[in-house]
Design an enzyme around this catalytic site. Sequence first.
Site, PDB file in Angstrom:
ATOM      1  CG  ASP A  66      75.136 113.711  74.684  1.00 43.13           C
ATOM      2  OD1 ASP A  66      76.135 114.392  74.962  1.00 43.13           O
ATOM      3  OD2 ASP A  66      74.782 112.726  75.366  1.00 43.13           O
ATOM      4  CD  GLU A  70      79.741 109.681  77.757  1.00 36.56           C
ATOM      5  OE1 GLU A  70      79.518 109.438  76.559  1.00 36.56           O
ATOM      6  OE2 GLU A  70      79.914 110.842  78.169  1.00 36.56           O
TER       7      GLU A  70
END
Length: 869
Positions: A351, A551
């Site tokens: 990621d 997020e």
Amino acid sequence: MKPIEIAMKDAARRVVVPLILSVAAMTANAHAASGDEDKDGMAYGGTAYGKGDPAFDSPVHPWIWPRVGRVFPYNPREEWAILKVLWRMSLEQKVGQVIQADSGSVTPEDVRRYRLGSVLSGGNSAPGGQPYAAAEDWLAAADAYFEASVDPEGVRVAVPIMWGIDAVHGHNNVIGGTIFPHNVGLGAANDPDLVREIGAVVARELRVTGHDWTFAPTIAVPQDDRWGRTYEGFSEDPDLVARYAPAYVEGFQGRPGSPGFLRGDKVLATAKHFVGDGGTQDGRDQGDAVIPETELRDIHAAGYPPAIAAGVQAVMASFSSWNGRKVHGDKSLLTRILKRRIGFDGLLLGDWNAHGQIPGCTNVNCPRALNAGLDMYMAPDSWRGLYENLLAQVKSGEVRMWRLNQAVRRILRVKYRAGLFGAPKPSERFLAGDTSVLGAPAHRALARRAVRESLVLLKNNGGLLPLAPASRVLVAGDGADNIGKQSGGWTLTWQGGKFDNALFPNGQTIFAGIRDAVQAAGGEAVLSIKGQYETKPDVAIVVFGEDPYAEFRGDLDDVFYGATRAQDLALLKRLRADGVPVVSVFLTGRPLWTNPEINASDAFVVAWLPGSEGGGVADLLFRRPDGSPGHDFEGRLAFSWPARADHFDVNVVGGTQEPLFPFGYGLSLADAGDLPPLSEDPGDVSGGADKTVLFDSGTVSAPWFLAAGSDPASAVPLTLPEDAAAGVEIDLIDKDAQDDTLSVTLTSGGADSAFLIAATEALDLQRETNADLELALTLRSGGALPGGVEIGMLCAGSTPCGGWLSATGALSGATDWTELRVSLSCFETAGAQMGAITAGFALRAEGPLRVDIADLRLAQDADGQETCF
């Protein structure tokens, strides 16, 4: 050389070399089939660790994890072709293959020079330095990167690039794409066939812009709704997630073994984030899942074996940790469980700079991740330094050549399966450039159906719904006429936003859908965001809810919705007091404590984040124009709904607190929908403090306060609406409403006479800094400026601790209302320790100064560039 010798050498080249390669391919595949792909060959026997470093590698028991049988039959021709390419690649090419760079930080020439394996476009990284773009701009960029990757100059073999993007609820970074409900809504539909169809549509739209890889689906199983990524999960129930995962993968990729698998209108899918991202303590994004192995397996890994069985070609590792060990560096999870035991044979992707969070690593230096099993680093802006360090580490033996070859082989395998070798450039592929596919009528119809299936009715007192469309309908609330808000995060940009509706040419607001339904029956629909009217309406529909986020920006301390949105409840109560029946349409990425709002509504509908087809909401609120029943509510809660704002453990599996509305709850129109008054005691909550909002609408938001002085530790607190101390005067003035703006006057100036918006305790803003957030403020200067003006952020630490930036030039042109933005990274460069901020805003000048501030907040980067005044 004699002719006979030439003939013998040629025969050796044509027969012996291929034979060696074939044997090597079969041997390597045999290792993989036996679960022993890695060179260390460690069987687990009776030990929990096997071979590994306990500081990084978790103690696991592979034999208790599920195993997926071979999905793709052994193909000697394919493996031979892969090994021939691998054999011809230089070391430098191999290192390039395991790195993925962001399109905002890499050029086609960089791809050609470094032979990178992949390019991604992050949530704010569209072509031209913009966060989103038109289809033709995307396609031109796709061609440029691809043609650079296959340029044969200077290499024995050129390897085509893959271009990935976060198409998580539609092709959500292109203007005109179809935006589907986020996964939290799709889970409420309880319809795997629906998500299979959605995956197929998203794949078709991605092909228009030249993309061949999506970083979806998210198959996390969120267990704490305070997590800012809850809406990316289908459900808190692992069984539901396990049913959805293979369906979505098949929609994107097709079925393994079928002629259409990864061909034509299909794209590569990515199951993410392996593993435990939905189980972190307190729902903190990128946090630590402190749970036993059985819970990690049974809940958080539930979707991976089905996704792998469906042929998913990529898995993305999680930012998070498991019992204190970062997943990106945990060989036990990445190699011994995912690859060996479960049997995943695709590529394992990192990621966004997550490898840099492994202890001992940085964004540009992390051999540990590759050695642990990562096949491709996601190094958006760190790729160049990472490349140089990794090249040196392979040469030195710190990263062993067999491990690099292994990673590259997996990447090549995926590219072969996707048909990239020998493929034409993206603009010459199926559907490329056909903008009629974006937002096509059939795609929009599917999105509208998805909205209808996902809505959940929690309350329907007196059978108010469905409404008669031939009525006078007031539509209110800030979500009523804004596609950006109704779509949520990951829409056009990473964080999403309240964009102009013109950026969604193939979308419809909720109000527009209501208006169409009402006008078709001869009624009248009036939009008033603040709920004002001259003629009393027959009914009011109020559309409100969470503003977009993504997020960690969405992480909460509790699930108390109204703590930061008191204006919504006031609107509902005012309409009810006027005798107007109220239908609430709640936009949210998760269940939130909304008892006061439910009490103030006659009907309460959870619309989740429905995407670009607002008409799907109207389909359920109204009867048909002829008065006959229309669509019924089919959505049922895929997440339990909390009874109190301090209840976070209400899950259907293992929850210890009683929910207000349990998993699976949802009314149909025929059900008795009356709901008695609910308790309005939120429980023990923080009050919804949001550290990203410093000042707004005449109010300082906790945990911030106003002060005067050069050091937050000794500064004098200032109290609104009017106060003065230490050479600083404050007052509230009017801009758009009474007392909505803060006026600050530095009466004499000087280093010791500063105006501060200080924190009650040191705050960690490092994640916000790393995520390229900005300090954004709307202000005007009140006259001539002194010789110098500075804006800063202060911190706990050595004295003085802070970062100051000259703002003289910026303020000199701000005699009228102006929005100023400065990247948090600028303050860090200037000396602020972003992990311990004690003043989020500081203002000082060499002489007298007046500045009026309408709002002050931490906001998403507006243009993808660092801005330092």
